[in-house]
Design a protein around this motif. Structure first.
Motif, PDB file in Angstrom:
ATOM      1  N   THR A  22      27.524  25.386 -28.491  1.00  0.00           N
ATOM      2  CA  THR A  22      26.900  24.186 -27.936  1.00  0.00           C
ATOM      3  C   THR A  22      25.523  24.511 -27.368  1.00  0.00           C
ATOM      4  N   THR A  23      24.602  23.604 -27.545  1.00  0.00           N
ATOM      5  CA  THR A  23      23.248  23.798 -27.011  1.00  0.00           C
ATOM      6  C   THR A  23      23.178  23.375 -25.544  1.00  0.00           C
ATOM      7  N   SER A  60      42.735  25.443 -26.437  1.00  0.00           N
ATOM      8  CA  SER A  60      42.578  25.136 -27.867  1.00  0.00           C
ATOM      9  C   SER A  60      41.103  25.024 -28.230  1.00  0.00           C
ATOM     10  N   LEU A  61      40.238  25.169 -27.251  1.00  0.00           N
ATOM     11  CA  LEU A  61      38.798  25.039 -27.488  1.00  0.00           C
ATOM     12  C   LEU A  61      38.048  26.047 -26.631  1.00  0.00           C
ATOM     13  N   LYS A  62      37.188  26.815 -27.276  1.00  0.00           N
ATOM     14  CA  LYS A  62      36.279  27.703 -26.550  1.00  0.00           C
ATOM     15  C   LYS A  62      34.876  27.171 -26.807  1.00  0.00           C
ATOM     16  N   LEU A  63      34.199  26.809 -25.741  1.00  0.00           N
ATOM     17  CA  LEU A  63      32.822  26.337 -25.858  1.00  0.00           C
ATOM     18  C   LEU A  63      31.902  27.491 -25.478  1.00  0.00           C
ATOM     19  N   THR A  64      30.948  27.810 -26.334  1.00  0.00           N
ATOM     20  CA  THR A  64      30.040  28.925 -26.061  1.00  0.00           C
ATOM     21  C   THR A  64      28.594  28.454 -26.168  1.00  0.00           C
ATOM     22  N   ALA A  65      27.831  28.737 -25.125  1.00  0.00           N
ATOM     23  CA  ALA A  65      26.421  28.349 -25.104  1.00  0.00           C
ATOM     24  C   ALA A  65      25.679  29.070 -26.214  1.00  0.00           C
ATOM     25  N   ALA A 255      41.464   6.609 -46.153  1.00  0.00           N
ATOM     26  CA  ALA A 255      42.389   6.500 -47.285  1.00  0.00           C
ATOM     27  C   ALA A 255      43.088   7.849 -47.454  1.00  0.00           C
ATOM     28  N   ILE A 256      42.297   8.909 -47.529  1.00  0.00           N
ATOM     29  CA  ILE A 256      42.854  10.256 -47.618  1.00  0.00           C
ATOM     30  C   ILE A 256      43.490  10.613 -46.279  1.00  0.00           C
ATOM     31  N   GLN A 257      44.721  11.014 -46.320  1.00  0.00           N
ATOM     32  CA  GLN A 257      45.508  11.426 -45.145  1.00  0.00           C
ATOM     33  C   GLN A 257      45.898  10.254 -44.232  1.00  0.00           C
ATOM     34  N   GLN A 258      45.304   9.089 -44.426  1.00  0.00           N
ATOM     35  CA  GLN A 258      45.642   7.893 -43.646  1.00  0.00           C
ATOM     36  C   GLN A 258      45.427   8.044 -42.142  1.00  0.00           C
ATOM     37  N   THR A 259      44.653   8.995 -41.735  1.00  0.00           N
ATOM     38  CA  THR A 259      44.369   9.163 -40.307  1.00  0.00           C
ATOM     39  C   THR A 259      43.501   8.007 -39.805  1.00  0.00           C
ATOM     40  N   PHE A 260      43.779   7.545 -38.612  1.00  0.00           N
ATOM     41  CA  PHE A 260      42.952   6.535 -37.950  1.00  0.00           C
ATOM     42  C   PHE A 260      41.952   7.286 -37.079  1.00  0.00           C
ATOM     43  N   PHE A 261      40.654   7.055 -37.284  1.00  0.00           N
ATOM     44  CA  PHE A 261      39.646   7.968 -36.739  1.00  0.00           C
ATOM     45  C   PHE A 261      38.533   7.284 -35.950  1.00  0.00           C
ATOM     46  N   LEU A 262      37.916   8.067 -35.106  1.00  0.00           N
ATOM     47  CA  LEU A 262      36.635   7.724 -34.465  1.00  0.00           C
ATOM     48  C   LEU A 262      35.819   9.002 -34.408  1.00  0.00           C
ATOM     49  N   TYR A 263      34.608   8.973 -34.976  1.00  0.00           N
ATOM     50  CA  TYR A 263      33.725  10.132 -34.929  1.00  0.00           C
ATOM     51  C   TYR A 263      32.633   9.913 -33.897  1.00  0.00           C
ATOM     52  N   THR A 264      32.465  10.893 -33.036  1.00  0.00           N
ATOM     53  CA  THR A 264      31.436  10.821 -31.999  1.00  0.00           C
ATOM     54  C   THR A 264      30.600  12.100 -32.054  1.00  0.00           C
ATOM     55  N   TRP A 265      29.479  12.077 -31.373  1.00  0.00           N
ATOM     56  CA  TRP A 265      28.654  13.294 -31.210  1.00  0.00           C
ATOM     57  C   TRP A 265      28.713  13.720 -29.757  1.00  0.00           C
ATOM     58  N   GLU A 266      29.156  14.948 -29.529  1.00  0.00           N
ATOM     59  CA  GLU A 266      29.189  15.430 -28.148  1.00  0.00           C
ATOM     60  C   GLU A 266      27.781  15.914 -27.786  1.00  0.00           C
ATOM     61  N   PRO A 267      27.458  15.963 -26.483  1.00  0.00           N
ATOM     62  CA  PRO A 267      26.070  16.221 -26.094  1.00  0.00           C
ATOM     63  C   PRO A 267      25.571  17.629 -26.432  1.00  0.00           C
TER      64      PRO A 267
END
Lengths: 328, 328, 328, 328
Positions: A22-23, A60-65, A255-267
């Motif tokens: 991450t920046t 489950s997540l490692k954030l590295t500068a 359609a593929i995988q039938q997942t219900f989604f929302l895509y966002t951009w983290e800062p």
């Protein structure tokens, strides 16, 4: 009646965690903590470890500068120590270089290597079970952590999506060396594979490769956290709106995988998905679902055409993205 | 860090189907077709085969006309032909009697045997994938059948619950001979097990044994069909109300397994659950969650005390039920 | 075809706010802020003013420290200044005593009086529209305040339920002097009314009287905050579980009014409902729905029998409650 | 504190029904019956009358066979016979021509007239309450009809959207002659109104005018049926997918009115919306929410850009639509 199949191998238990570069580390931690409702469970110089309330491991997540956004590494846990040895042996047989690490926050020694596209992978078996501090102890003992009544309240890490020069090449690599199983794919008219979805367990996917439209190897597309209900994804969109989080696409149903989604951009610069649904694969001899170029052109499940940026942008960003977007 | 475990065995793929005995076959078919939204996919003299829209095999339920309600048999599919042979060999080693059948509607040869309580079990590998007729073809090719916009619209078979004299004895039998894994259990102060939840795959349970309050061996408690969302369970209650279907308990959330449930009585005499939620177990070395007698006494997740009939009634009904109910 | 009705009068616009007495002001504020997700919008010695994100006035709840829990007052806003004068004149004609107040936080002058049971009422017209501070400004301008992604996130004040010696007497009083409209009622075999539901607008109810089982006048049963979806009520139960909030009954669906409910006890001693659903009454000549004693005995919509405490306990508590509960 | 307002007039009770012209009556009936889950409650030569399960009158939709799709008429019910007379007198004073009808299926005499754009309107007071046949009797007596566990299962008529040359002109007409109230509007930089939302009651809108991009007077944009939950709209999309119903836009959330929507095309040629959410307006002195051209350009609530066809197509179709669509 089916013919007798070879016995399926299952050496990988599940997608374990993802390291993301991450920046803006503080802002990224704020996004995952305040907006998604996750917790910081560990810290190291330049890094923060985070978890969702149903993750059984500490993080489950490692954030590295970093100077640039993108993938740090993808980690899978094996079914057993023996399975870990078998996978390392398989990689060695193929000449894939790799090295052992002593482990990191929350898990023990691991073997690290690159996929054909150059993404960093890690496999490990030894791990810790998360032991919550008093204020995060759950009311029900079959739950790893108290439900956070904050922000979206994501449940657990769901999947990771990598961009690749040739999804097929990476697919074969993961099938051979991690014994992952292909569940769905996009097969273009020229015979190449525009996208591949693979899993290690009953989930219908844990890792995806889609073709990088810019022709750049080793880039990151997104990672996804799971919520329980489609309504939770809608609520996530309401929350992102209030927090000023940029929403790229959705909520809608793949359609593929039938997942219900929302895509966002983290800062910190990365694309993050909140998803619900999908399906379990119970059939041990399940045949991959193959989508043709024409079927793919129909758009998402309910007809929405995916925005161009979704097919073009990855992290780290590259100059070709702007040219391609201008062409749309 | 964990010590090195033995490699886990997984020879069973999933709960395949359940045969249920009904005192009113036509009415039972009507319940599953109209109220739950399932389809009749096959018929035989005295029996109807039914399926939910996401079941990948032709049928997950066999209804058979009988003088008394209750269980016909429970069937599990194995991971492979070799796994089937291994399970049959394990049963033979223990002296469990059993016999091979040539198969039934939708699946091939199977091995049939009794659990310690006398419930009929079946294991098989060879099966068919459901091929829908034109009017049931789905719009999305990764889905086995068109979504029925009728009644509850249950998704797939979820689990079966059997009554047993000693749940522990049946648990040990399924652990040893089917290599199922215990995920949660109720351990009373006297050291006996009042309930055990087991699974063959990442699902947190597929089969449950709870102690029969009447001391009768071999009885059936309920089977459950899954829906996607908790709202679907609420909607199921609205629909049952309009259809005059008897609702015994719920909608509410179980503390154990965290399933969101509604228990109803189908007109052929059996208890049927519609459920949502629960969780996946990704940890290959997951330790069973043990609930004490005191923890169990707290009632369901949100405090509702379960109705007495739920702890007493099974099928076929026995006279002792009325005495026990009168004592409440 | 209907006969020509008299023109309906509508002088009351809506239930405006409720003052509730609490034995632990800080803990009560904590419950409404942390668990329900409301905001403190004003303060006065011994009192806190709180609001839900969709309330258009500054506060819908006034919490006042007191030796005993219970109702402070119930306030309705009128349609106009003229309507306020008409209602005051109507009360005066009947000999009801009352007095003008200069107003309180968030609203202007008001007229205060008692209902036949002795509950304190208030009517007012002049009010303020909530102007959120920067950190609570909503993203969408048609919304009074930012959606709080915290706790339950209740939307707005929904209704208040008072206990009364004779619900019928209080009903007649509100029909005559506030021109409220009866929408549903329970009519016992002896001709008395066990419960009455009234509204001033298209909502199917805003105020309820149910008979006090202890024969004590002037007590409070509960107030209710609205959420958008039934799933939000289920999520509220999950959150209350984590916070250790006592849940008395639900989530379940009322037969009367069809509201989906969860009843909890806040730490200051009062019963608080989180609800969803219900219906709008569009018919200007709507006839009240009358439930007989036998119909009422069927329990809630899906068959759950309401817990005894719900029919007995109110605030402030009285000794007779314990005797009555012991009889159950 | 607010200044003293004039007393608000409320002579209209609610949007009563809509007559829609269809090029394929049978297919349209099939869409509303099978896909939306409505009932046919009456028939006349060339017409079918349909209803949703919570409509209290016999029909909220009249489908009439026609050469071209579009609006037949829009009907509002008045609060009283006196209110009907007042509205007719108001129209007469303005010189609006109109005529009395003896009534139609389900309601009594009505007054019919045109709005400035030439859409046919009707107002009436006398009506019937729906009396369901035995098979449609509800389990709960406060509900007009049994919940249909079929298709989407829409609840009730929600609103109608008309295209107009000048929305402002039509708004003024409805404010003056029907005493409807403006709740939200789009005000362009040139001072013209691109869209106006009006209501007769606490609902935040019942009728909308948006500017006709083709410059054709009197066209129809869509009508909307309400469902209870946002999940029901998602489920509607799943159902439309299976039925091959064309989905134009959504599910998504409107910024204006905050309605969660799905727009589809019924086989008789008209655009039909399934919606959930929105809000009630309790403030009797509510100020309209005004959206500027810049605010409108931001797209829907979560950022989706509305498809061009939504802003261009209406019924009956006109040739200019194709030119305008080609320009996008």
């Amino acid at each position: 009646m089916a013919t007798v199949p070879a016995e399926p191998i299952r050496d990988i238990a599940h997608l374990g965690h993802v390291e993301m570069l991450t920046t803006n580390l503080d802002a990224s931690v704020g996004y995952f903590h305040d907006v998604l409702g996750m917790e910081v469970s560990g810290e190291a110089p330049g890094s923060a470890y985070m978890r969702a309330f149903w993750d059984y491991e500490p993080a489950s997540l490692k954030l590295t500068a970093s100077e640039q956004a993108g993938l740090g590494h993808v980690a899978f846990r094996t079914m057993s120590p023996q399975a870990l040895d078998r996978r390392v042996a398989s990689l060695a047989r193929s000449g894939t270089e790799g090295s052992w690490s002593e482990g990191d926050f929350g898990h023990g020694r691991s073997f690290q290597f690159l996929d054909p596209d150059g993404h960093q992978f890690e496999i490990y078996y030894d791990t810790e079970r998360y032991a919550p501090p008093p204020e995060l102890r759950p009311a029900l003992k079959n739950q790893p952590q108290r439900f956070p009544a904050r922000g979206v309240g994501v449940r657990e890490l769901d999947h990771v999506n990598l961009l690749g020069l040739e999804p097929a090449e990476n697919r074969v690599f993961l099938e051979e060396h991690l014994a992952l199983r292909l569940t769905e794919q996009i097969l273009l008219d020229d015979g190449s594979e525009a996208g591949v979805w693979l899993a290690s367990n009953q989930k219908s996917y844990e890792i995806v490769y889609t073709r990088d439209a810019t022709g750049t190897p080793g880039r990151f597309h997104h990672l996804a956290y799971l919520v329980d209900e489609r309504e939770d994804v809608l609520r996530a969109a309401d929350i992102c709106l209030e927090y000023g989080v940029e929403m790229e696409s959705g909520p809608h149903k793949h359609a593929i995988q039938q997942t219900f989604f929302l895509y966002t951009w983290e800062p910190g610069g990365n694309r993050i998905e909140v998803c619900a649904g999908g399906y379990l694969i119970l059939d041990p001899a399940h045949e991959p679902v193959v989508w043709s170029q024409a079927e793919r052109a129909k758009g998402q499940a309910w007809g929405m055409q995916t925005v161009a940026s979704f097919h073009i942008k990855g992290t780290p960003p590259v100059p070709q993205e702007e040219e391609l977007l201008a062409g749309h």
